[in-house]
Scaffold this active site. Structure first.
Site, PDB file in Angstrom:
ATOM      1  N   ASN A   1      54.379  40.232  39.546  1.00  0.00           N
ATOM      2  CA  ASN A   1      54.933  40.800  40.781  1.00  0.00           C
ATOM      3  C   ASN A   1      54.033  40.646  41.995  1.00  0.00           C
ATOM      4  O   ASN A   1      54.460  40.925  43.122  1.00  0.00           O
ATOM      5  CB  ASN A   1      55.273  42.286  40.585  1.00  0.00           C
ATOM      6  CG  ASN A   1      54.042  43.127  40.309  1.00  0.00           C
ATOM      7  OD1 ASN A   1      53.416  42.974  39.266  1.00  0.00           O
ATOM      8  ND2 ASN A   1      53.687  44.017  41.225  1.00  0.00           N
ATOM      9  N   LYS A   2      52.778  40.213  41.810  1.00  0.00           N
ATOM     10  CA  LYS A   2      51.890  40.065  42.966  1.00  0.00           C
ATOM     11  C   LYS A   2      50.765  39.093  42.627  1.00  0.00           C
ATOM     12  O   LYS A   2      50.600  38.662  41.487  1.00  0.00           O
ATOM     13  CB  LYS A   2      51.291  41.418  43.370  1.00  0.00           C
ATOM     14  CG  LYS A   2      50.388  42.029  42.304  1.00  0.00           C
ATOM     15  CD  LYS A   2      49.790  43.355  42.769  1.00  0.00           C
ATOM     16  CE  LYS A   2      48.860  43.927  41.696  1.00  0.00           C
ATOM     17  NZ  LYS A   2      48.202  45.173  42.147  1.00  0.00           N
TER      18      LYS A   2
ATOM     19  N   ARG B   1      54.989  45.699  35.026  1.00  0.00           N
ATOM     20  CA  ARG B   1      55.099  47.062  34.486  1.00  0.00           C
ATOM     21  C   ARG B   1      56.109  47.885  35.272  1.00  0.00           C
ATOM     22  O   ARG B   1      56.907  48.605  34.699  1.00  0.00           O
ATOM     23  CB  ARG B   1      53.738  47.771  34.554  1.00  0.00           C
ATOM     24  CG  ARG B   1      52.716  47.291  33.555  1.00  0.00           C
ATOM     25  CD  ARG B   1      51.443  48.078  33.670  1.00  0.00           C
ATOM     26  NE  ARG B   1      50.793  47.899  34.968  1.00  0.00           N
ATOM     27  CZ  ARG B   1      49.665  48.506  35.337  1.00  0.00           C
ATOM     28  NH1 ARG B   1      49.079  49.356  34.502  1.00  0.00           N
ATOM     29  NH2 ARG B   1      49.119  48.275  36.500  1.00  0.00           N
TER      30      ARG B   1
ATOM     31  N   ASN C   1      49.088  36.371  32.325  1.00  0.00           N
ATOM     32  CA  ASN C   1      48.346  36.597  33.561  1.00  0.00           C
ATOM     33  C   ASN C   1      47.949  38.060  33.758  1.00  0.00           C
ATOM     34  O   ASN C   1      46.934  38.344  34.388  1.00  0.00           O
ATOM     35  CB  ASN C   1      49.198  36.136  34.748  1.00  0.00           C
ATOM     36  CG  ASN C   1      48.643  36.589  36.071  1.00  0.00           C
ATOM     37  OD1 ASN C   1      47.625  36.086  36.545  1.00  0.00           O
ATOM     38  ND2 ASN C   1      49.290  37.578  36.691  1.00  0.00           N
TER      39      ASN C   1
ATOM     40  N   SER D   1      38.834  33.410  32.809  1.00  0.00           N
ATOM     41  CA  SER D   1      37.862  33.537  33.889  1.00  0.00           C
ATOM     42  C   SER D   1      36.595  32.813  33.480  1.00  0.00           C
ATOM     43  O   SER D   1      36.290  32.705  32.291  1.00  0.00           O
ATOM     44  CB  SER D   1      37.561  35.014  34.135  1.00  0.00           C
ATOM     45  OG  SER D   1      36.445  35.169  34.989  1.00  0.00           O
TER      46      SER D   1
ATOM     47  N   TYR E   1      35.301  43.397  31.057  1.00  0.00           N
ATOM     48  CA  TYR E   1      36.115  42.267  31.512  1.00  0.00           C
ATOM     49  C   TYR E   1      35.595  40.970  30.887  1.00  0.00           C
ATOM     50  O   TYR E   1      36.372  40.156  30.373  1.00  0.00           O
ATOM     51  CB  TYR E   1      36.071  42.178  33.038  1.00  0.00           C
ATOM     52  CG  TYR E   1      36.977  41.107  33.603  1.00  0.00           C
ATOM     53  CD1 TYR E   1      38.340  41.346  33.792  1.00  0.00           C
ATOM     54  CD2 TYR E   1      36.477  39.860  33.950  1.00  0.00           C
ATOM     55  CE1 TYR E   1      39.175  40.369  34.305  1.00  0.00           C
ATOM     56  CE2 TYR E   1      37.302  38.880  34.459  1.00  0.00           C
ATOM     57  CZ  TYR E   1      38.653  39.138  34.638  1.00  0.00           C
ATOM     58  OH  TYR E   1      39.475  38.154  35.137  1.00  0.00           O
TER      59      TYR E   1
ATOM     60  N   THR F   1      42.401  38.659  45.662  1.00  0.00           N
ATOM     61  CA  THR F   1      43.469  39.464  45.057  1.00  0.00           C
ATOM     62  C   THR F   1      43.051  40.926  45.080  1.00  0.00           C
ATOM     63  O   THR F   1      41.916  41.267  45.429  1.00  0.00           O
ATOM     64  CB  THR F   1      43.734  39.058  43.593  1.00  0.00           C
ATOM     65  OG1 THR F   1      42.541  39.326  42.822  1.00  0.00           O
ATOM     66  CG2 THR F   1      44.099  37.591  43.465  1.00  0.00           C
ATOM     67  N   ASP F   2      43.960  41.797  44.645  1.00  0.00           N
ATOM     68  CA  ASP F   2      43.623  43.211  44.521  1.00  0.00           C
ATOM     69  C   ASP F   2      42.466  43.401  43.535  1.00  0.00           C
ATOM     70  O   ASP F   2      41.598  44.251  43.738  1.00  0.00           O
ATOM     71  CB  ASP F   2      44.842  44.014  44.045  1.00  0.00           C
ATOM     72  CG  ASP F   2      45.904  44.145  45.120  1.00  0.00           C
ATOM     73  OD1 ASP F   2      45.620  43.793  46.282  1.00  0.00           O
ATOM     74  OD2 ASP F   2      47.016  44.587  44.796  1.00  0.00           O
TER      75      ASP F   2
END
Length: 306
Positions: A21-22, A44, A97, A174, A230, A263-264
């Site tokens: 969605n983004k 979600r 993703n 990553s 992460y 990105t966020d």
């Protein structure tokens, strides 16, 4: 409402994009749809996912539908698998993703672009690290989402991918998942020994990581210390990708690092636009027939896992 009208969907390659969605996920959806792929955009939040689909349709991309997906909820994953099976009977492309940072951040952080002028990549990473806290709960959630969430989606959708004449999985990874970030040489060798890697061993590895995290023993045992959860989730995801590629030679299964994108998740500290980051993923998704499997791609180019 999930999906919408399906009767007019053309019969073509079908892709699922998680976290669509983004950011990078939305760009991957846009670029795949523009390439003629039927895209199932998942997110979600139903409202945000539906709005994202409407945004793409406003660009003239009618071959996109929405389906709700929470990758840490097995019942949600099962509903998506049932939807895909009933509507298409197959899945050609899965782009994993959806991801989170694995740290706790203050939502009021000022991430205006001007403050990053003159900062190199390492300085930007250090800035990000200072904005958050590595709590145990956040680390555990990061591992559950970034590794186990993605692997559960793969397992549920694998039969549909195997029903495709050209099934492909791209796990958005990553360069933080490269083995150079593991400071234990014996562990690094084990992770790079693809013939002996197993899912059970990866489960044990992540369990030990979280126990050492809780005990404050990361540095002592050679784990990453900055963005630790992460990095370890992406290390495990890279290893799992290699296991799957060996197990399912009829599929094309690869990892792809999109680059350091604004990105966020990066609090807009990245160098690349979401369009460029999305293109680096789509390049791997749409690689020509006969391309590599079980490989790591760095900004669209095959690279080492080390």
């Amino acid at each position: 409402m999930e999906g919408g009208s399906y009767s007019n969907l053309p019969i073509r390659r079908v892709a699922v994009v998680t976290g669509g969605n983004k950011g990078i996920g939305l760009e991957v959806c846009r670029q795949l749809a523009a390439a003629g792929v039927t895209v199932v955009l998942t997110a979600r939040d139903e409202t945000r996912g539906t709005e994202a689909v409407e945004k793409l349709k406003g660009m003239g991309l009618s071959n996109v539908v929405f389906h709700q997906l929470e990758i840490t909820d097995n019942s949600s994953i099962a509903r998506l698998a049932d939807f895909l099976n009933k509507l298409f009977g197959k899945l050609d492309i899965l782009v994993n993703n959806a991801s989170i940072g694995g740290m706790e951040y203050n939502p009021e952080i000022d991430s205006n672009n001007e403050q990053f002028d003159g900062m190199d990549m390492q300085q930007r990473f250090e800035w990000m690290n200072k904005q958050g806290q590595q709590t145990y709960d956040a680390a555990k959630n990061g591992v559950q989402t970034n590794y186990y969430g993605a692997t559960h989606v793969i397992r549920a959708l694998l039969p549909l991918l195997l029903s495709s004449p050209d099934g492909r999985i791209v796990n958005v990874s990553s360069d933080f998942g490269l083995l150079r970030y593991v400071n234990n040489e014996d562990l690094k060798k084990e992770l790079d020994n693809v013939d002996n890697l197993t899912e059970e061993w990866l489960d044990e590895l992540l369990d030990k990581f979280l126990k050492d995290f809780k005990a404050g023993m990361l540095e002592a045992h050679g784990w990453p210390t900055m963005f630790a959860a992460y990095k370890m989730a992406k290390v495990a995801m890279n290893a799992y990708t290699r296991i799957l590629a060996r197990r399912h030679p009829s599929l094309r299964i690869n990892c792809a690092h999109p680059g350091y994108v604004k990105t966020d998740m990066t609090m807009n500290s990245g160098f690349l636009t979401t369009e460029k980051g999305g293109r680096n993923i789509v390049t791997v998704v749409l690689q020509p027939d006969g391309g590599p499997t079980g490989a790591f791609f760095d900004e669209g180019r095959e690279a080492s896992f080390a």
